[in-house]
Design a protein around this motif. Sequence first.
Motif, PDB file in Angstrom:
ATOM      1  N   SER A 688      33.596  -5.736  68.204  1.00 50.90           N
ATOM      2  CA  SER A 688      33.683  -6.982  69.437  1.00 50.90           C
ATOM      3  C   SER A 688      32.338  -7.189  69.877  1.00 50.90           C
ATOM      4  N   SER A 689      31.524  -6.288  69.730  1.00 56.76           N
ATOM      5  CA  SER A 689      30.065  -6.130  70.342  1.00 56.76           C
ATOM      6  C   SER A 689      28.893  -6.069  69.390  1.00 56.76           C
ATOM      7  N   GLU A 690      28.044  -7.132  69.439  1.00 56.65           N
ATOM      8  CA  GLU A 690      26.754  -7.184  68.544  1.00 56.65           C
ATOM      9  C   GLU A 690      26.328  -6.156  68.448  1.00 56.65           C
ATOM     10  N   SER A 691      26.201  -5.344  69.496  1.00 53.46           N
ATOM     11  CA  SER A 691      25.296  -4.165  69.489  1.00 53.46           C
ATOM     12  C   SER A 691      25.847  -2.940  68.757  1.00 53.46           C
ATOM     13  N   ARG A 693      28.401  -3.622  66.081  1.00 51.44           N
ATOM     14  CA  ARG A 693      29.290  -3.980  65.139  1.00 51.44           C
ATOM     15  C   ARG A 693      28.733  -3.664  63.856  1.00 51.44           C
ATOM     16  N   GLY A 694      27.362  -3.532  63.410  1.00 51.59           N
ATOM     17  CA  GLY A 694      26.678  -3.247  62.222  1.00 51.59           C
ATOM     18  C   GLY A 694      27.375  -2.016  62.037  1.00 51.59           C
ATOM     19  N   PRO A 717      31.051 -10.650  60.184  1.00 51.60           N
ATOM     20  CA  PRO A 717      30.627 -12.059  60.227  1.00 51.60           C
ATOM     21  C   PRO A 717      30.709 -12.932  58.646  1.00 51.60           C
TER      22      PRO A 717
END
Length: 883
Positions: A688-691, A693-694, A717
């Motif tokens: 849920s967090s871009e920081s 997620r990867g 995504p």
Amino acid sequence: RFAGPFNEVLDGGGAGLFPLNGDIWYTNIPHLWRLRDQDGDGTADEQESLFQGFGVRVALRGHDMHGLVMGPDGRMYWSIGDRGYHVELPDGTVLEDPHSGAVFRCEPDGTNLEVFHRGLRNPQELAFDRWGNLFTGDNNSDSEDRARVVYVVEGGETGWDMAYQTLGGDNDRGPWVQEGVWKMDHPGRPAWVMPPLSYIGSGPSGLTYLPGPGHDDRYDDRFLLCDFRGTPQHSSVLSFGVEPNGAGFEVVDIHPFVKGVLCTDVDMGWDGSVYVSDWVQGWGSSNTGRMWRVSHSKLGQEAAVKDAASIIERDFADRSNEELASLLRHEDMRIRLRAQWALSDRGTEVIDLYEGIAHEDHQLARLHAIWGLGIVARRSEDPSPAAAIVSSFLHHDDAETRAQAAQVIGDVMHEAAGEQLIDLAFDPDPRVSYHALIALGKVGHPDLIDSVAEVLWANDNDDKWIRHACVMALAGSGEPDRLVELLGDAQPSVRLGAVLALRKLQDPAVAFALVDPDPFVAAEAARAIHDAEIEAAMSSLADLASSVPEGDSREARSIGRRAIEAAMRRGSPNDAESIARVAANEQVSPIVRLEAARALADWAQPGPRDRVTGRYRDIAPRDPTLATGSVVAILPAITEAEGNLGESARSAAEVFEVSLDPKVLMAMLGDISESDATRLDCLRHLASSESTRGSALDIAIMSERPVLHAEAIRLAPPERGIPLARSGLLTNEPEVHRAAFEVIAENEGIPALMEVTDRVTDQTRLDFLLLSSPDHSSDEIWSSALHGGDIERGRALVQHHSSASCLRCHIVEGVGGNAGPTLDGIASRLSRDKLLSAIIDPQAEIAEGYGVVSAMPEMRSQLTPQEVRDIVAYLATREDGDR
């Protein structure tokens, strides 16, 4: 014949009839009707709604109004299932309970309506025995509970709440199952409910008491009960008896009287035969009903049977007092009752006659005379002459006479007999003591509180019926301040009696008992406040959330869960902190800790149902940031807990905007010793967090668990998810393929999905078809439910699905009904193909011994294809001997 019509929008099925003095009483939700033929043409030209407001909610079919019967006390009794009621009386009184079924009674002129017994689920018929005791059969709730024989007592509660039916998962049926409310007596059983006498059958419907002669000796003083199970092969008319056990009864000699008929009602005719109504087949209406007559060589041949048949042909109102008096000694209970009712209709002129009969040696005639005197007293402007005669029998040598005299004294509220009732409260016969105590609650006496406390002390919770009678006496004492004083008594059984009486009175003073040193008494106080919704005491229960009992006892769980729910309902920042501390306390029951964490997860948007009882309650959304400061230091540690507790705590952290350490979540995601559920939850939080997620997606994709890989495909995504989906199709994991199909269909459309049909297997065919086909009802869809299901999800569906209700008819893991074949060991009898067919096309092949037509409805309308697939997967594991 009825002139009708009874087909208004709110009208339910006509379910009960009783003829009385030329009238017909008729139960038809929402009305209790009295029908009268004024011109003698055989049609009811006058239709009077005596009461209305029955059946205020939708419930299962057949949970209607039934059971019309006149008691020995000359009052009409009837029952309703858990469609509930809201009945407004002429004086403005409202009788209301939308949550459960009940037994009512009123005078034959329609006055003095009262709720006699409540908390029933579906009591379809009532029956009195020859001593005036009332019984019914109550149905199970299609969970692990069983159908029951219930002794219906004044002021009694059986404990069912329709809202329990809405609870599922690990809270299935709420306290009904979790706290054993439905069960016979057991340690820790809630005290506010009366235990059933026995378990019986699976679908109690019609019930009757054999009234006297015409039977084999085995059936003297016996009941017949219809056990409706959806198929004639497994339905029967059961016989049973009851024998005194303390102030209550025990059920004896349960056995089939008639087998092989889908019976709905049973009664004895005036020819000595037993008549049985037959539904013929299935659960739904088939318009094929019929009647059976059951007889044997002895039935109808006894002189008393022929005499009764002859007597009933002539109107009792046309007979002399002397003739009616002689009939009080007849062997047939129906004749005795009709003679008694007819005599009592003549009022005070029969008082001396009744007194003379009461002094005879014939026990049953004496009891009818006492009951008759009670009727005369209740209907007289001056009840004392008849009541005084009854009071003279309070010390009779025969215990049953003393008991029935005490009951009548209470009914007519003859205060002059109070001293005698005090004495009888200590009678060596428990049934006498029981009726004397119930009467004391109506009559009153200066020594009532002290005497009842002494009985409670001596009984020490041993006889639950004596305890109930004591509670009724205390509740009727009119001295609530004295009840509060009893909360300080040295004996826990006395304090418990006071708690139960305060509950009946809805008195908030019951909150004083929340800190009782006896855990059971304290738990009963918590149950009273929360379950009986004593709103004025709810704040005291909410305060208890800051110090819930530690340990995993039944009492600790009962108190803890209710305190949390009360605090959740109040919803102050301090309540949030208290609940968080419960969730963090490792000394508290795991069940209570989980409940606390779930409450915090729902804090901003509380659900519409109480998690303990399932009742609807409207709590407005609230701002969790008002409480963040008080919980921020508590929540992070709980988020590292295993299983559902950690998952709920992590959800709560989001609600309260509490930052979680991503390093901790990453470590848990990569830890192969953690459960799939925990790792999936961590993945969702990190994604849920871009920081984060990867990195989280990388760990999940590289993990050894297909469920993590699949969820990573769904969470990625589109620019990454589509390539992941296509590469996932190169694996041999069905779970990963399902996620890939979903992502391709959602982002690239059906044409792109159709290009990967070569990757469809038996395990994933259903998922592919549901995504690609517009017709989700096709045979191909259903036939694809053969493989790929989840065993644990299937188990939960079989045990808890709200509409499919598998346990109503099938035993699985040792629990359920037996209207259909057991599911334990079914994998040894049926292939996967036949398991699927048995679910979606039950008429295709009928199990041996279950007739030619299956009572099981087609499950396509009750279950989704995915649910069917999961159920097939589970049933395919049920080998012989599995429990």
